[in-house]
Design a protein around this motif. Sequence first.
Motif, PDB file in Angstrom:
ATOM      1  N   ILE A 150     -20.515 -23.586  25.925  1.00 28.82           N
ATOM      2  CA  ILE A 150     -19.346 -23.296  25.228  1.00 28.82           C
ATOM      3  C   ILE A 150     -18.709 -24.630  24.594  1.00 28.82           C
ATOM      4  O   ILE A 150     -18.253 -24.601  23.359  1.00 28.82           O
ATOM      5  CB  ILE A 150     -17.998 -22.719  26.307  1.00 28.82           C
ATOM      6  CG1 ILE A 150     -18.677 -21.416  26.942  1.00 28.82           C
ATOM      7  CG2 ILE A 150     -16.860 -22.855  25.542  1.00 28.82           C
ATOM      8  CD1 ILE A 150     -17.689 -21.161  28.027  1.00 28.82           C
ATOM      9  N   VAL A 151     -18.874 -25.574  25.113  1.00 29.11           N
ATOM     10  CA  VAL A 151     -18.463 -26.952  24.319  1.00 29.11           C
ATOM     11  C   VAL A 151     -19.296 -27.102  23.375  1.00 29.11           C
ATOM     12  O   VAL A 151     -18.525 -27.478  22.165  1.00 29.11           O
ATOM     13  CB  VAL A 151     -18.292 -28.161  25.547  1.00 29.11           C
ATOM     14  CG1 VAL A 151     -18.244 -29.365  24.569  1.00 29.11           C
ATOM     15  CG2 VAL A 151     -17.609 -28.116  26.552  1.00 29.11           C
ATOM     16  N   LEU A 152     -20.577 -27.065  23.361  1.00 24.79           N
ATOM     17  CA  LEU A 152     -21.139 -27.318  22.230  1.00 24.79           C
ATOM     18  C   LEU A 152     -21.463 -26.466  20.980  1.00 24.79           C
ATOM     19  O   LEU A 152     -20.994 -26.575  20.152  1.00 24.79           O
ATOM     20  CB  LEU A 152     -22.630 -27.631  22.574  1.00 24.79           C
ATOM     21  CG  LEU A 152     -23.296 -28.819  23.503  1.00 24.79           C
ATOM     22  CD1 LEU A 152     -24.474 -28.967  23.861  1.00 24.79           C
ATOM     23  CD2 LEU A 152     -22.565 -30.091  23.064  1.00 24.79           C
ATOM     24  N   PHE A 153     -21.418 -24.847  21.273  1.00 22.26           N
ATOM     25  CA  PHE A 153     -21.601 -23.994  20.383  1.00 22.26           C
ATOM     26  C   PHE A 153     -20.316 -23.346  19.912  1.00 22.26           C
ATOM     27  O   PHE A 153     -20.312 -22.690  18.752  1.00 22.26           O
ATOM     28  CB  PHE A 153     -22.757 -22.902  21.169  1.00 22.26           C
ATOM     29  CG  PHE A 153     -23.992 -23.163  21.505  1.00 22.26           C
ATOM     30  CD1 PHE A 153     -24.749 -24.138  20.340  1.00 22.26           C
ATOM     31  CD2 PHE A 153     -24.255 -23.023  22.445  1.00 22.26           C
ATOM     32  CE1 PHE A 153     -25.912 -24.609  20.602  1.00 22.26           C
ATOM     33  CE2 PHE A 153     -25.603 -23.342  23.109  1.00 22.26           C
ATOM     34  CZ  PHE A 153     -26.379 -24.122  22.055  1.00 22.26           C
ATOM     35  N   VAL A 154     -19.251 -23.762  20.552  1.00 21.89           N
ATOM     36  CA  VAL A 154     -17.986 -23.365  19.948  1.00 21.89           C
ATOM     37  C   VAL A 154     -17.055 -24.421  19.401  1.00 21.89           C
ATOM     38  O   VAL A 154     -16.518 -24.373  18.601  1.00 21.89           O
ATOM     39  CB  VAL A 154     -17.196 -22.461  21.292  1.00 21.89           C
ATOM     40  CG1 VAL A 154     -15.866 -22.214  20.542  1.00 21.89           C
ATOM     41  CG2 VAL A 154     -17.929 -21.340  21.748  1.00 21.89           C
ATOM     42  N   GLY A 155     -17.268 -25.519  20.295  1.00 23.05           N
ATOM     43  CA  GLY A 155     -16.491 -26.688  20.088  1.00 23.05           C
ATOM     44  C   GLY A 155     -17.212 -27.554  18.656  1.00 23.05           C
ATOM     45  O   GLY A 155     -16.516 -28.024  17.943  1.00 23.05           O
ATOM     46  N   THR A 156     -18.462 -27.414  18.355  1.00 26.16           N
ATOM     47  CA  THR A 156     -19.197 -27.770  17.473  1.00 26.16           C
ATOM     48  C   THR A 156     -18.648 -27.395  16.013  1.00 26.16           C
ATOM     49  O   THR A 156     -18.230 -27.933  14.844  1.00 26.16           O
ATOM     50  CB  THR A 156     -20.574 -28.121  17.363  1.00 26.16           C
ATOM     51  OG1 THR A 156     -20.969 -28.867  18.546  1.00 26.16           O
ATOM     52  CG2 THR A 156     -21.389 -28.921  16.360  1.00 26.16           C
ATOM     53  N   PRO A 157     -18.506 -26.159  15.981  1.00 25.17           N
ATOM     54  CA  PRO A 157     -18.028 -25.195  14.651  1.00 25.17           C
ATOM     55  C   PRO A 157     -16.650 -25.900  14.450  1.00 25.17           C
ATOM     56  O   PRO A 157     -16.445 -26.006  13.238  1.00 25.17           O
ATOM     57  CB  PRO A 157     -18.168 -23.969  14.990  1.00 25.17           C
ATOM     58  CG  PRO A 157     -19.201 -23.624  15.940  1.00 25.17           C
ATOM     59  CD  PRO A 157     -18.986 -24.965  16.741  1.00 25.17           C
ATOM     60  N   VAL A 158     -15.765 -26.083  15.196  1.00 23.60           N
ATOM     61  CA  VAL A 158     -14.177 -26.597  15.037  1.00 23.60           C
ATOM     62  C   VAL A 158     -14.631 -27.874  14.391  1.00 23.60           C
ATOM     63  O   VAL A 158     -13.931 -28.380  13.449  1.00 23.60           O
ATOM     64  CB  VAL A 158     -13.833 -26.810  16.245  1.00 23.60           C
ATOM     65  CG1 VAL A 158     -12.214 -27.241  16.020  1.00 23.60           C
ATOM     66  CG2 VAL A 158     -13.475 -25.049  16.753  1.00 23.60           C
ATOM     67  N   LEU A 159     -15.350 -28.688  14.959  1.00 22.98           N
ATOM     68  CA  LEU A 159     -15.578 -30.159  14.528  1.00 22.98           C
ATOM     69  C   LEU A 159     -16.400 -30.232  13.255  1.00 22.98           C
ATOM     70  O   LEU A 159     -16.016 -30.881  12.224  1.00 22.98           O
ATOM     71  CB  LEU A 159     -16.631 -30.857  15.428  1.00 22.98           C
ATOM     72  CG  LEU A 159     -16.989 -32.414  14.991  1.00 22.98           C
ATOM     73  CD1 LEU A 159     -15.446 -33.278  15.161  1.00 22.98           C
ATOM     74  CD2 LEU A 159     -17.872 -32.863  16.143  1.00 22.98           C
ATOM     75  N   SER A 160     -17.185 -29.232  12.756  1.00 25.71           N
ATOM     76  CA  SER A 160     -17.996 -29.417  11.401  1.00 25.71           C
ATOM     77  C   SER A 160     -16.913 -28.999  10.440  1.00 25.71           C
ATOM     78  O   SER A 160     -17.445 -29.573   9.128  1.00 25.71           O
ATOM     79  CB  SER A 160     -19.022 -28.152  11.542  1.00 25.71           C
ATOM     80  OG  SER A 160     -18.251 -26.969  11.631  1.00 25.71           O
ATOM     81  N   GLN A 161     -15.714 -28.350  10.589  1.00 23.97           N
ATOM     82  CA  GLN A 161     -14.928 -28.188   9.591  1.00 23.97           C
ATOM     83  C   GLN A 161     -14.454 -29.619   9.004  1.00 23.97           C
ATOM     84  O   GLN A 161     -14.199 -29.743   7.747  1.00 23.97           O
ATOM     85  CB  GLN A 161     -13.720 -27.585  10.118  1.00 23.97           C
ATOM     86  CG  GLN A 161     -13.886 -26.065  10.524  1.00 23.97           C
ATOM     87  CD  GLN A 161     -12.686 -25.444  11.005  1.00 23.97           C
ATOM     88  OE1 GLN A 161     -12.006 -24.963  10.331  1.00 23.97           O
ATOM     89  NE2 GLN A 161     -12.691 -24.925  12.292  1.00 23.97           N
ATOM     90  N   TYR A 162     -14.463 -30.741   9.685  1.00 26.65           N
ATOM     91  CA  TYR A 162     -14.107 -31.897   9.394  1.00 26.65           C
ATOM     92  C   TYR A 162     -15.145 -32.933   8.884  1.00 26.65           C
ATOM     93  O   TYR A 162     -15.072 -34.046   8.778  1.00 26.65           O
ATOM     94  CB  TYR A 162     -13.281 -32.492  10.342  1.00 26.65           C
ATOM     95  CG  TYR A 162     -11.999 -31.838  10.977  1.00 26.65           C
ATOM     96  CD1 TYR A 162     -10.936 -31.698  10.300  1.00 26.65           C
ATOM     97  CD2 TYR A 162     -12.264 -31.017  12.133  1.00 26.65           C
ATOM     98  CE1 TYR A 162      -9.809 -30.898  10.782  1.00 26.65           C
ATOM     99  CE2 TYR A 162     -11.269 -30.061  12.297  1.00 26.65           C
ATOM    100  CZ  TYR A 162     -10.015 -30.121  11.679  1.00 26.65           C
ATOM    101  OH  TYR A 162      -8.926 -29.324  11.824  1.00 26.65           O
TER     102      TYR A 162
END
Length: 213
Positions: free
Chosen positions: A97-109
Amino acid sequence: MQDETVQRMGFIESLASRLAQRMNDERKGDHIDYLKMKLGIETILTNLSKGIIVYGVAIVLGLFLQTLILHIAYAALRRYSYGLHANSSTVCSIISIVLFVGTPVLSQYIPFTSLMVIGCGLLFITLLYLYAPADTDKSPILGAERRRSLRNKSIVTCAVITVIALLYPDPFIKSLLMLGMALQIVMILPLTYKLLKRSVKNYEQYETESRSA
């Protein structure tokens, strides 16, 4: 006696055991056949349950497509480069959850330029050449030819995804593809193994014993 054993199992293991037993009875297989089917069914059910949890969270947060793109890049590379596994299904679900959901959020920046894609692609290929495929103590990758084949396939996969990212005009998609591969690269690094106190090159122990015998 068998029913009592099943009751002590977790839900997924219990369901896998019952399905495997039923299938094995129908084909009149032996105990080894039952164990193989149970392991296969349990793996499928475990991955399915984790997928439902991860993508359920992604859907709730409106990140389904982003998670899917990143996950495809990760899984495509992991298919050949292998790497670390979590010690339990619960830990694996949380990390996923942290990697596959959190990373897309981070990738916006972190918008990737074409130059960044090329640089990361070359770095990833180098690391794959040095460290892929990475095995675990429970799943050693035996055979030099097999390891060589997996390493080459992982490098080709990385190159193909890098080219796709390079040609795709949207910086956000570039980021998802490259970060998806980056997550998998982290899973094969000796430093990651060391930090988590896991052994590397586990195949050496088995191949050494084989040569000695």
